[in-house]
Design a protein around this motif. Structure first.
Motif, PDB file in Angstrom:
ATOM      1  N   MET A 188       7.386  -4.428  -0.394  1.00 23.12           N
ATOM      2  CA  MET A 188       6.836  -3.436  -1.331  1.00 23.12           C
ATOM      3  C   MET A 188       7.308  -3.767  -2.745  1.00 23.12           C
ATOM      4  SD  MET A 188       7.469   0.639  -1.805  1.00 23.12           S
ATOM      5  CE  MET A 188       7.218   1.276  -0.185  1.00 23.12           C
ATOM      6  N   ASP A 189       6.378  -3.957  -3.654  1.00 23.91           N
ATOM      7  CA  ASP A 189       6.817  -4.228  -5.015  1.00 23.91           C
ATOM      8  C   ASP A 189       6.888  -2.919  -5.796  1.00 23.91           C
ATOM      9  OD1 ASP A 189       4.239  -3.607  -6.028  1.00 23.91           O
ATOM     10  OD2 ASP A 189       3.557  -5.654  -5.665  1.00 23.91           O
ATOM     11  N   ASN A 190       7.377  -2.988  -7.028  1.00 23.02           N
ATOM     12  CA  ASN A 190       7.619  -1.757  -7.774  1.00 23.02           C
ATOM     13  C   ASN A 190       6.355  -1.106  -8.311  1.00 23.02           C
ATOM     14  OD1 ASN A 190       7.022  -3.554  -9.761  1.00 23.02           O
ATOM     15  ND2 ASN A 190       8.966  -3.404 -10.856  1.00 23.02           N
ATOM     16  N   ARG A 191       5.208  -1.742  -8.082  1.00 20.70           N
ATOM     17  CA  ARG A 191       3.959  -1.112  -8.519  1.00 20.70           C
ATOM     18  C   ARG A 191       3.525  -0.023  -7.553  1.00 20.70           C
ATOM     19  NH1 ARG A 191      -0.321  -5.722  -9.085  1.00 20.70           N
ATOM     20  NH2 ARG A 191      -1.524  -3.890  -8.544  1.00 20.70           N
ATOM     21  N   GLU A 192       4.017  -0.128  -6.315  1.00 21.66           N
ATOM     22  CA  GLU A 192       3.579   0.831  -5.313  1.00 21.66           C
ATOM     23  C   GLU A 192       4.231   2.185  -5.524  1.00 21.66           C
ATOM     24  OE1 GLU A 192       3.363   0.145  -1.061  1.00 21.66           O
ATOM     25  OE2 GLU A 192       2.887  -1.943  -1.504  1.00 21.66           O
ATOM     26  N   ILE A 193       3.426   3.200  -5.443  1.00 18.58           N
ATOM     27  CA  ILE A 193       3.907   4.573  -5.529  1.00 18.58           C
ATOM     28  C   ILE A 193       3.846   5.100  -4.095  1.00 18.58           C
ATOM     29  CG2 ILE A 193       3.464   6.842  -6.547  1.00 18.58           C
ATOM     30  CD1 ILE A 193       1.912   5.357  -8.793  1.00 18.58           C
ATOM     31  N   PRO A 194       4.862   5.834  -3.651  1.00 16.50           N
ATOM     32  CA  PRO A 194       4.860   6.283  -2.254  1.00 16.50           C
ATOM     33  C   PRO A 194       3.614   7.082  -1.883  1.00 16.50           C
ATOM     34  CG  PRO A 194       6.893   6.926  -3.390  1.00 16.50           C
ATOM     35  CD  PRO A 194       5.991   6.334  -4.413  1.00 16.50           C
ATOM     36  N   GLU A 195       3.193   6.883  -0.646  1.00 18.26           N
ATOM     37  CA  GLU A 195       2.037   7.645  -0.162  1.00 18.26           C
ATOM     38  C   GLU A 195       2.398   9.126  -0.103  1.00 18.26           C
ATOM     39  OE1 GLU A 195       1.582   5.680   3.580  1.00 18.26           O
ATOM     40  OE2 GLU A 195       3.092   6.924   4.574  1.00 18.26           O
ATOM     41  N   ILE A 196       1.373   9.953  -0.108  1.00 19.92           N
ATOM     42  CA  ILE A 196       1.570  11.393   0.087  1.00 19.92           C
ATOM     43  C   ILE A 196       1.481  11.639   1.583  1.00 19.92           C
ATOM     44  CG2 ILE A 196       0.564  13.684  -0.250  1.00 19.92           C
ATOM     45  CD1 ILE A 196      -0.552  12.656  -2.945  1.00 19.92           C
ATOM     46  N   ARG A 197       2.454  12.372   2.122  1.00 15.62           N
ATOM     47  CA  ARG A 197       2.441  12.726   3.545  1.00 15.62           C
ATOM     48  C   ARG A 197       2.671  14.213   3.688  1.00 15.62           C
ATOM     49  NH1 ARG A 197       3.406   9.726   8.402  1.00 15.62           N
ATOM     50  NH2 ARG A 197       2.872   7.578   7.885  1.00 15.62           N
ATOM     51  N   GLU A 254       0.014   0.599 -11.730  1.00 13.93           N
ATOM     52  CA  GLU A 254      -0.723  -0.114 -12.781  1.00 13.93           C
ATOM     53  C   GLU A 254      -2.203   0.235 -12.813  1.00 13.93           C
ATOM     54  OE1 GLU A 254       0.113  -4.275 -12.677  1.00 13.93           O
ATOM     55  OE2 GLU A 254       2.265  -3.956 -12.933  1.00 13.93           O
ATOM     56  N   LYS A 255      -2.608   1.150 -11.933  1.00 10.07           N
ATOM     57  CA  LYS A 255      -4.035   1.485 -11.885  1.00 10.07           C
ATOM     58  C   LYS A 255      -4.305   2.873 -12.446  1.00 10.07           C
ATOM     59  CE  LYS A 255      -5.432  -1.428  -8.022  1.00 10.07           C
ATOM     60  NZ  LYS A 255      -5.900  -1.437  -6.637  1.00 10.07           N
ATOM     61  N   VAL A 256      -5.559   3.052 -12.851  1.00 12.78           N
ATOM     62  CA  VAL A 256      -6.016   4.383 -13.251  1.00 12.78           C
ATOM     63  C   VAL A 256      -7.147   4.780 -12.319  1.00 12.78           C
ATOM     64  CG1 VAL A 256      -5.368   4.141 -15.686  1.00 12.78           C
ATOM     65  CG2 VAL A 256      -7.667   3.479 -14.943  1.00 12.78           C
ATOM     66  N   THR A 257      -7.353   6.082 -12.195  1.00 12.55           N
ATOM     67  CA  THR A 257      -8.398   6.584 -11.311  1.00 12.55           C
ATOM     68  C   THR A 257      -9.771   6.357 -11.926  1.00 12.55           C
ATOM     69  OG1 THR A 257      -8.403   8.741 -12.365  1.00 12.55           O
ATOM     70  CG2 THR A 257      -6.873   8.446 -10.506  1.00 12.55           C
ATOM     71  N   ALA A 258     -10.798   6.666 -11.140  1.00  9.40           N
ATOM     72  CA  ALA A 258     -12.180   6.540 -11.607  1.00  9.40           C
ATOM     73  C   ALA A 258     -12.411   7.383 -12.855  1.00  9.40           C
ATOM     74  CB  ALA A 258     -13.138   6.946 -10.490  1.00  9.40           C
ATOM     75  N   PHE A 259     -11.617   8.448 -13.028  1.00 11.01           N
ATOM     76  CA  PHE A 259     -11.791   9.291 -14.216  1.00 11.01           C
ATOM     77  C   PHE A 259     -10.691   9.049 -15.263  1.00 11.01           C
ATOM     78  CE2 PHE A 259     -10.552  11.508 -10.402  1.00 11.01           C
ATOM     79  CZ  PHE A 259      -9.332  12.085 -10.698  1.00 11.01           C
ATOM     80  N   GLY A 260     -10.071   7.846 -15.197  1.00  6.56           N
ATOM     81  CA  GLY A 260      -9.223   7.392 -16.297  1.00  6.56           C
ATOM     82  C   GLY A 260      -7.797   7.915 -16.348  1.00  6.56           C
ATOM     83  N   GLN A 261      -7.310   8.537 -15.288  1.00 10.03           N
ATOM     84  CA  GLN A 261      -5.934   9.038 -15.278  1.00 10.03           C
ATOM     85  C   GLN A 261      -5.024   8.043 -14.561  1.00 10.03           C
ATOM     86  OE1 GLN A 261      -4.645  11.865 -16.518  1.00 10.03           O
ATOM     87  NE2 GLN A 261      -6.553  12.683 -17.316  1.00 10.03           N
ATOM     88  N   PRO A 262      -3.787   7.863 -15.041  1.00 12.86           N
ATOM     89  CA  PRO A 262      -2.858   6.980 -14.339  1.00 12.86           C
ATOM     90  C   PRO A 262      -2.572   7.501 -12.930  1.00 12.86           C
ATOM     91  CG  PRO A 262      -1.943   7.684 -16.460  1.00 12.86           C
ATOM     92  CD  PRO A 262      -3.181   8.478 -16.225  1.00 12.86           C
ATOM     93  N   HIS A 263      -2.464   6.597 -11.979  1.00 14.34           N
ATOM     94  CA  HIS A 263      -2.154   6.989 -10.604  1.00 14.34           C
ATOM     95  C   HIS A 263      -0.895   7.847 -10.519  1.00 14.34           C
ATOM     96  CE1 HIS A 263      -4.536   4.146  -7.747  1.00 14.34           C
ATOM     97  NE2 HIS A 263      -5.308   4.627  -8.701  1.00 14.34           N
ATOM     98  N   SER A 264       0.148   7.468 -11.294  1.00 13.60           N
ATOM     99  CA  SER A 264       1.419   8.187 -11.206  1.00 13.60           C
ATOM    100  C   SER A 264       1.241   9.668 -11.548  1.00 13.60           C
ATOM    101  CB  SER A 264       2.449   7.546 -12.130  1.00 13.60           C
ATOM    102  OG  SER A 264       1.922   7.446 -13.441  1.00 13.60           O
ATOM    103  N   VAL A 265       0.387   9.966 -12.506  1.00 17.90           N
ATOM    104  CA  VAL A 265       0.130  11.350 -12.914  1.00 17.90           C
ATOM    105  C   VAL A 265      -0.692  12.074 -11.838  1.00 17.90           C
ATOM    106  CG1 VAL A 265      -1.087  12.796 -14.600  1.00 17.90           C
ATOM    107  CG2 VAL A 265       0.254  10.818 -15.369  1.00 17.90           C
TER     108      VAL A 265
END
Length: 140
Positions: free
Chosen positions: A1-10, A106-117
């Motif tokens: 797992m590299d540091n780009r991965e954000i933990p899954e929601i469970r 490092e990705k944003v959603t289809a509506f332009g928000q950062p994944h982390s947010v």
């Protein structure tokens, strides 16, 4: 797992309902619409469907896994994967686990928000959807 991965929601909860009833709630179009959102879902691997995500418009999805009555999985929009896992417990109860993966810092959603947010927003959203909406629908 590299540091780009954000933990899954469970989210895991125990429902006071038999597994067959919970399966209908998570693996049919009517069921999913009753506790989460409108959709054109069909329980067929490879089937492409739409989630009607209200203010966010329609999200394209694709069924990746159907394993009645234990697991349903699908790709949601361009980045995410959603899985619903069911396990029959004693006394007609069912353990339900939602797994929302595909987060990438490092990705944003289809509506332009950062994944982390968005992960934080969705984590909170799933909390009430699973613990309130799903429970209310399945245990009714």
């Amino acid at each position: 797992m590299d540091n780009r991965e954000i933990p899954e929601i469970r989210k895991t909860i125990t429902l006071n309902a038999p597994i067959e009833k919970v399966w209908k709630a998570v693996a049919t179009s009517e069921g999913i619409a009753s506790w989460w959102m409108g959709n054109t879902f069909e329980p067929i691997v490879g089937y492409e469907f739409i989630l009607h995500a209200g203010q966010f418009g329609d999200s394209p999805c694709k069924v990746t896994e159907i394993n009645p009555p234990n697991r349903v999985g699908f790709d949601w929009d361009k980045d995410w994967h959603l899985a619903f896992e069911l396990k029959a417990l004693e006394d007609e109860k069912t353990e339900f686990t939602l797994i929302h993966s595909g987060w990438d810092s490092e990705k944003v959603t289809a509506f332009g928000q950062p994944h982390s947010v968005i992960r934080e927003v969705m984590n909170g959203g799933w909390e009430s959807i699973v613990n309130e909406s799903l429970v209310k629908y399945v245990e009714a």
